[in-house]
Enzyme design. Structure first.
Site, PDB file in Angstrom:
ATOM      1  CB  SER A  12      -1.174  -7.611  -5.474  1.00 42.36           C
ATOM      2  OG  SER A  12      -1.119  -7.479  -4.061  1.00 42.36           O
ATOM      3  CG  HIS A  37       2.317 -10.327  -5.553  1.00 44.56           C
ATOM      4  ND1 HIS A  37       3.650 -10.491  -5.873  1.00 44.56           N
ATOM      5  CD2 HIS A  37       2.284  -9.359  -4.610  1.00 44.56           C
ATOM      6  CE1 HIS A  37       4.390  -9.654  -5.153  1.00 44.56           C
ATOM      7  NE2 HIS A  37       3.580  -8.965  -4.360  1.00 44.56           N
ATOM      8  CG  ASP A  39       1.771  -8.142  -1.295  1.00 43.73           C
ATOM      9  OD1 ASP A  39       2.952  -8.105  -1.677  1.00 43.73           O
ATOM     10  OD2 ASP A  39       0.809  -7.839  -2.022  1.00 43.73           O
ATOM     11  CG  MET A  41       2.706  -6.604   4.374  1.00 45.08           C
ATOM     12  SD  MET A  41       1.910  -5.018   4.088  1.00 45.08           S
ATOM     13  CE  MET A  41       1.712  -5.075   2.292  1.00 45.08           C
ATOM     14  CG  HIS A  70       6.456  -9.139  -1.843  1.00 48.99           C
ATOM     15  ND1 HIS A  70       5.946  -7.915  -2.240  1.00 48.99           N
ATOM     16  CD2 HIS A  70       7.686  -8.869  -1.334  1.00 48.99           C
ATOM     17  CE1 HIS A  70       6.817  -6.957  -1.990  1.00 48.99           C
ATOM     18  NE2 HIS A  70       7.875  -7.506  -1.419  1.00 48.99           N
ATOM     19  CG  MET A  72       6.994  -6.594   1.938  1.00 50.13           C
ATOM     20  SD  MET A  72       5.543  -5.792   1.253  1.00 50.13           S
ATOM     21  CE  MET A  72       4.588  -7.247   0.829  1.00 50.13           C
ATOM     22  CG  MET A 141       9.689  -3.169  -3.319  1.00 46.22           C
ATOM     23  SD  MET A 141       8.152  -4.134  -3.430  1.00 46.22           S
ATOM     24  CE  MET A 141       6.889  -2.897  -3.136  1.00 46.22           C
ATOM     25  CG  ASP A 179       4.742  -5.566  -5.718  1.00 42.08           C
ATOM     26  OD1 ASP A 179       3.585  -5.160  -5.946  1.00 42.08           O
ATOM     27  OD2 ASP A 179       5.066  -6.187  -4.682  1.00 42.08           O
TER      28      ASP A 179
HETATM   29  C1  DX5 Z   1       2.926  -3.267  -1.538  1.00 39.26           C
HETATM   30  C2  DX5 Z   1       2.770  -4.666  -2.047  1.00 39.26           C
HETATM   31  C3  DX5 Z   1       2.179  -4.756  -3.385  1.00 39.26           C
HETATM   32  C4  DX5 Z   1       0.815  -4.159  -3.504  1.00 39.26           C
HETATM   33  C5  DX5 Z   1       0.683  -3.670  -4.888  1.00 39.26           C
HETATM   34  O1  DX5 Z   1       3.738  -3.255  -0.429  1.00 39.26           O
HETATM   35  O2  DX5 Z   1       4.024  -5.342  -2.094  1.00 39.26           O
HETATM   36  O3  DX5 Z   1       2.176  -6.085  -3.866  1.00 39.26           O
HETATM   37  O4  DX5 Z   1      -0.227  -5.039  -3.229  1.00 39.26           O
HETATM   38  O5  DX5 Z   1      -0.540  -3.079  -4.984  1.00 39.26           O
HETATM   39  P1  DX5 Z   1      -0.837  -1.893  -5.970  1.00 39.26           P
HETATM   40  O6  DX5 Z   1      -0.834  -2.462  -7.343  1.00 39.26           O
HETATM   41  O7  DX5 Z   1      -2.181  -1.454  -5.508  1.00 39.26           O
HETATM   42  O8  DX5 Z   1       0.217  -0.843  -5.772  1.00 39.26           O
HETATM   43 ZN    ZN Z   2       4.032  -7.261  -3.199  1.00 36.31          ZN
END
Ligand code: DX5
Ligand code: ZN
Length: 229
Positions: A12, A37, A39, A41, A70, A72, A141, A179
């Protein structure tokens, strides 16, 4: 039951150093990462902000690894085409972020993306029962989304096993991604529960030697997968 497929190790980039992102990506690619990956947000679905399509598009030039995006974000249907155009291969939205999950899953496939759906820690697996045939990847999650470096929620393992059971009956080609908080102390149990795709952010990028950590995570995941067959 574990999946019959070889587990994928997916860094990630949330925990990567974006001032040196090209070398960070080259490092994990060189160490054998299966995908990246990413993310996104929006500060509404989760209490944090990261990046949108422009960053995905720019990063696309740095690697041929598949991009596992991903989202969010609320109203993900407004943005999925732009993420696909930017280079997303797998697009995962949150079950909780739209009332029209079935329509959006079908749309993702229609634009050539692999269709992913994520569930928060508070969302039961049963919410997926009427959707699973249209899904290429279920993301469970194992932290509340929004931040890297949080502690793994053990209950997620029960949910992974429930998803595996559902998929074995209805859509065995669909992958299960886990994740949040994945690290050497829990990755084997995640694979044993049925996870195919293991996301690691903090455990990897905060390690003293990230390539060695990636290889260690892979070795543990492979061992758990092989032991079950
Ligand atoms: C959290 C993200 C994850 C995050 C995971 O909301 O969706 O992808 O980056 O990171 P770690 O492995 O540090 O929990
Ligand atoms: Zn994620």
């Amino acid at each position: 039951m574990p999946s019959a497929r070889r587990p994928k190790i997916v860094p990630s980039l949330l925990s990567a150093d974006f001032a040196a992102i090209a070398s960070q990506i080259a490092m994990v690619e060189g160490a054998g990462a299966d995908e990246l990956h990413l993310d996104s947000m929006d500060g509404r679905f989760v209490p944090n902000l990261t990046w949108g399509m422009k960053i995905v598009k720019d990063l696309r030039r740095l690697t041929t690894l598949p991009f596992d995006c991903h989202l969010m974000i609320v109203e993900p249907e407004r943005y999925v085409d732009a993420f696909r155009d930017a280079g997303a291969d797998i697009i995962t939205f949150h079950y909780e972020a739209t009332p029209h999950q079935d329509r959006l899953l079908a749309h993702l496939r229609s634009i050539g993306a692999r269709a992913g759906i994520a569930i928060n820690p508070g969302t039961p697996v049963s919410m997926l029962v009427d959707l699973v045939e249209g899904v290429d990847r279920v993301l469970v999650m194992s932290v509340n989304p929004g931040f890297g470096g949080q502690s793994f929620i053990e209950r997620a393992l029960v949910k992974v096993a429930e998803v595996r059971e559902l998929l074995d009956a209805r859509n065995p080609d669909c992958e299960i991604e886990i994740d949040g908080g994945v690290e050497p102390g829990n990755i084997e149990r995640a694979v044993q529960a049925g996870a195919d795709v293991l996301v690691a952010g903090n455990a990897l990028f905060a390690a003293v030697d990230p390539p060695a950590m990636l290889r260690a995570l892979r070795a543990r995941a492979d061992a758990a997968s092989a032991a079950a067959r």
